[in-house]
Design a protein around this motif. Structure first.
Motif, PDB file in Angstrom:
ATOM      1  N   ALA A 210       0.816  -1.223   0.000  1.00 36.53           N
ATOM      2  CA  ALA A 210       0.000   0.000   0.000  1.00 36.53           C
ATOM      3  C   ALA A 210       0.842   1.263   0.000  1.00 36.53           C
ATOM      4  O   ALA A 210       0.317   2.356  -0.255  1.00 36.53           O
ATOM      5  CB  ALA A 210      -0.930   0.005   1.204  1.00 36.53           C
TER       6      ALA A 210
ATOM      7  N   ARG B   8       1.981   7.556   3.227  1.00 35.33           N
ATOM      8  CA  ARG B   8       0.526   7.486   3.426  1.00 35.33           C
ATOM      9  C   ARG B   8       0.096   8.522   4.481  1.00 35.33           C
ATOM     10  O   ARG B   8      -0.951   9.162   4.341  1.00 35.33           O
ATOM     11  CB  ARG B   8       0.127   6.068   3.829  1.00 35.33           C
TER      12      ARG B   8
ATOM     13  N   ALA C 180      -4.475   6.715   7.180  1.00 32.43           N
ATOM     14  CA  ALA C 180      -3.438   6.075   6.364  1.00 32.43           C
ATOM     15  C   ALA C 180      -3.902   4.705   5.863  1.00 32.43           C
ATOM     16  O   ALA C 180      -3.534   4.279   4.758  1.00 32.43           O
ATOM     17  CB  ALA C 180      -2.155   5.950   7.180  1.00 32.43           C
TER      18      ALA C 180
ATOM     19  N   VAL D 126      -5.409   4.619   2.341  1.00 35.40           N
ATOM     20  CA  VAL D 126      -4.625   5.175   1.228  1.00 35.40           C
ATOM     21  C   VAL D 126      -3.812   4.072   0.557  1.00 35.40           C
ATOM     22  O   VAL D 126      -3.140   3.287   1.233  1.00 35.40           O
ATOM     23  CB  VAL D 126      -3.657   6.275   1.743  1.00 35.40           C
TER      24      VAL D 126
ATOM     25  N   VAL E 147      -0.823   3.822  -2.353  1.00 37.43           N
ATOM     26  CA  VAL E 147       0.091   4.542  -3.247  1.00 37.43           C
ATOM     27  C   VAL E 147       0.202   3.745  -4.546  1.00 37.43           C
ATOM     28  O   VAL E 147       0.447   2.531  -4.516  1.00 37.43           O
ATOM     29  CB  VAL E 147       1.478   4.710  -2.589  1.00 37.43           C
TER      30      VAL E 147
ATOM     31  N   TRP F 287      -2.071   8.200  -5.974  1.00 36.09           N
ATOM     32  CA  TRP F 287      -2.706   7.447  -4.888  1.00 36.09           C
ATOM     33  C   TRP F 287      -4.205   7.386  -5.066  1.00 36.09           C
ATOM     34  O   TRP F 287      -4.792   8.122  -5.859  1.00 36.09           O
ATOM     35  CB  TRP F 287      -2.359   8.032  -3.519  1.00 36.09           C
TER      36      TRP F 287
ATOM     37  N   ILE G 152      -7.751   6.868  -2.544  1.00 42.08           N
ATOM     38  CA  ILE G 152      -8.275   6.876  -1.173  1.00 42.08           C
ATOM     39  C   ILE G 152      -9.733   6.419  -1.228  1.00 42.08           C
ATOM     40  O   ILE G 152     -10.474   6.826  -2.139  1.00 42.08           O
ATOM     41  CB  ILE G 152      -8.231   8.302  -0.565  1.00 42.08           C
TER      42      ILE G 152
ATOM     43  N   GLN H  84       8.814   7.190  -3.851  1.00 40.15           N
ATOM     44  CA  GLN H  84       7.946   7.430  -2.694  1.00 40.15           C
ATOM     45  C   GLN H  84       8.599   8.418  -1.730  1.00 40.15           C
ATOM     46  O   GLN H  84       7.938   9.298  -1.173  1.00 40.15           O
ATOM     47  CB  GLN H  84       7.651   6.116  -1.962  1.00 40.15           C
TER      48      GLN H  84
END
Ligand SMILES: Cc1ncc(COP(=O)(O)O)c(C=O)c1O
Length: 399
Positions: A70, A76, A93, A96, A98, A251, A253, A278
Motif C-alpha cells: 500500500a 501514506r 493512512a 490510502v 500509493v 494514490w 483513497i 515514494q
C-alpha cells in the motif's frame, strides 16, 4: 486468421496523447524543429528539495527492499495530512493506496468497483484514459456530453440525461483535462447529492486541484457532498502539481473494504511502488506549496498568451480555461478550407496536416470525444509556445 493478441487488449485504444508526444519527440530527435503541445507535462524541473530527498534515499539500504504494497507509512501519513490541508478531506493512512501515478489509481479504482456491464458516466470532453480504464475493467463507458456554449460545464442535467438503471459510477474531474473547465463548488455539491440519491459511486480525480486561475477554485466532491457517505474514491498524485510526471507517484483513497481489495489487486500486479519515488513524494507533500505557486504563475501567464493568440486566428475560437494547463479551441472554422494544399474535414486530419507541414503537434479532439477541437498544452516554455502558435497563425493566414 485469428489474432495473436487477446480480444481484451486487441480492443484497447492507444493513448492518443502519448502517441502524439512520442511522434513529436521522435521528429525532434531526428532534427526537425517540432513544437509539441501534446504532452500534459510541466516543462519545469522537479523542485530541488524533492530531488535531494530522492538522492539521499538512494544511499539508504532500507529503500533497496520491498516495502508494504500500500506504500510507505510516511507517505501514506503525508497524503492524509495533505488531503486535510488542501481540500479538507478527512481520511486515515489505512485508507490510502500509493499507486504508479494517477493513471494507475484510475484503473485500480475501475478494477475494484466494476462488474461486467456496469455503466460508468464520463463527462465529455474527457481525459482519453477514462473510457479505456472502464473497458479494461469490463465496464461500459457512457459519455455525458457537456456544451461548449456553456463552458463545458458538468451539471446534474447533463449527467441525468445519460443515466440508466445500470449506471454504477461517475468519473469526475475538475479542473478538466482537456477543456480546463473548473466546476463551481455548488455544481460539485449538487452532482454529489444527485449521485448519492441514485446510489452512484463517484471517482473524484483531483490531479489538477492546485492548478486553478483567477477566481476559480477546485473542491473535493466527497467534502462538499457528504451525502455520498463512503461511496467515493479520490484519485490524486504528484505529477502535475510538483512537475513530477516521470517519478510515477499517485494514490487512491476510499472506504476500507474497497481499499483492501485494491491493495490485494496491487499485491498481485505491481507490488509496492519504487521506494525512491515514494521518498521524493514525501518531501513534496510535506513541503510547503510555494514552488507550486511559482509554477502556477507561469501557467497563468501562458494560458492568457495562448488563449489570445488562438482567438486571433481566423476560424479558431477558444474560451479562456480556468484550470489545468490546456486550451481546447474549436477549430471547425478551419474545416473545408484549403490549408497548405490540403483540406481537412475533422480535427484528426487537421492535426496531421499541422504536424507534417509546420511541425506543430496538437492532440485532436477525437481523443477526448469531440471532433471539432484540438487540445494544446501550455505547459511548455514561453518561447516555444509563442513560436508554434505564430506558425499556426501564419499557416492559416497563407491558406
Ligand atoms: C485527468 C487526469 N487524471 C490523471 C492523470 C494521471 O497522471 P499521472 O499518471 O501522471 O499521475 C492525468 C495525466 O494526464 C490526467 O490528465
Amino acid at each position: 486468421m485469428s489474432s495473436r493478441v487477446s480480444h481484451l487488449l486487441g480492443g484497447l485504444a492507444p493513448s492518443a496523447t502519448l502517441a502524439v508526444d512520442a511522434k513529436a519527440k521522435a521528429m525532434k530527435a531526428a532534427g526537425e524543429p517540432v513544437i509539441g503541445y501534446g504532452a500534459g507535462e510541466p516543462d519545469f524541473a522537479t523542485p530541488v528539495h524533492i530531488v535531494e530527498a530522492a538522492a539521499k534515499a538512494c544511499y539508504d539500504p532500507v529503500n533497496y527492499k520491498y516495502t508494504p504494497t500500500a506504500g510507505l507509512a510516511e507517505l501514506r501519513e503525508a497524503i492524509v495530512a495533505k488531503s486535510m490541508r488542501d481540500s479538507g478531506l478527512s481520511t486515515t493512512a489505512g485508507q490510502v493506496l500509493v499507486t504508479n501515478g494517477g493513471k494507475h489509481a484510475v484503473i485500480t479504482a475501475c478494477m475494484t468497483l466494476l462488474n461486467p456491464g456496469d455503466e460508468v458516466l464520463i463527462p465529455a470532453p474527457y481525459w482519453t484514459t477514462y473510457p479505456e480504464a472502464v473497458y479494461l475493467a469490463s465496464g461500459k463507458s457512457v459519455a455525458a456530453m457537456t456544451e461548449e456554449a456553456n463552458g463545458f460545464r458538468v451539471t446534474v442535467d447533463v449527467l441525468e440525461r445519460a443515466r440508466t438503471p445500470k449506471t454504477k459510477m461517475l468519473i469526475f474531474t475538475s479542473p478538466s483535462n482537456p477543456t480546463g473547465a473548473v466546476s463551481r463548488p455548488d455544481d460539485v455539491a449538487a452532482i454529489g447529492r444527485w449521485a448519492a440519491e441514485h446510489d452512484i459511486w463517484v471517482v473524484s480525480d483531483e490531479i489538477y486541484e492546485h492548478l486553478t486561475y483567477g477566481d476559480a477554485k477546485s473542491v473535493s466532491m466527497p467534502v462538499v457532498a457528504p451525502e455520498l457517505g463512503d461511496r467515493w474514491v479520490v484519485v490524486n498524485g504528484v505529477a502535475k502539481t510538483y512537475a513530477m510526471t516521470g517519478w510515477r507517484i499517485g494514490w487512491m483513497i476510499g472506504a476500507p473494504d474497497i481499499m483492501a481489495a485494491a491493495v490485494n489487486y496491487q499485491s498481485q500486479t505491481t507490488s509496492n511502488i519504487a521506494n525512491i519515488s515514494q521518498r521524493a513524494a514525501v518531501a513534496a507533500l510535506n513541503g510547503d506549496l510555494s514552488c507550486v505557486y511559482e509554477m502556477r504563475e507561469a501557467f497563468d501567464r501562458r494560458r492568457k498568451i495562448m488563449t489570445s493568440m488562438l482567438n486571433a486566428i481566423d476560424g479558431v475560437s477558444c474560451a479562456e480555461p480556468d484550470g489545468a494547463f490546456y486550451c481546447y479551441p474549436n477549430v471547425s472554422g478551419l474545416f473545408g478550407r484549403s490549408l497548405g494544399g490540403r483540406v481537412a474535414t475533422n480535427s484528426a486530419e487537421l492535426a496531421e496536416t499541422l504536424l507534417e507541414q509546420i511541425k506543430v503537434a496538437v492532440v485532436p479532439g477525437e481523443a477526448f470525444g469531440t471532433t471539432e477541437h484540438f487540445r494544446l498544452s501550455y505547459a511548455l516554455g514561453d518561447d516555444d509556445l509563442v513560436e508554434g502558435l505564430s506558425r499556426l497563425a501564419a499557416f492559416v493566414a497563407a491558406g
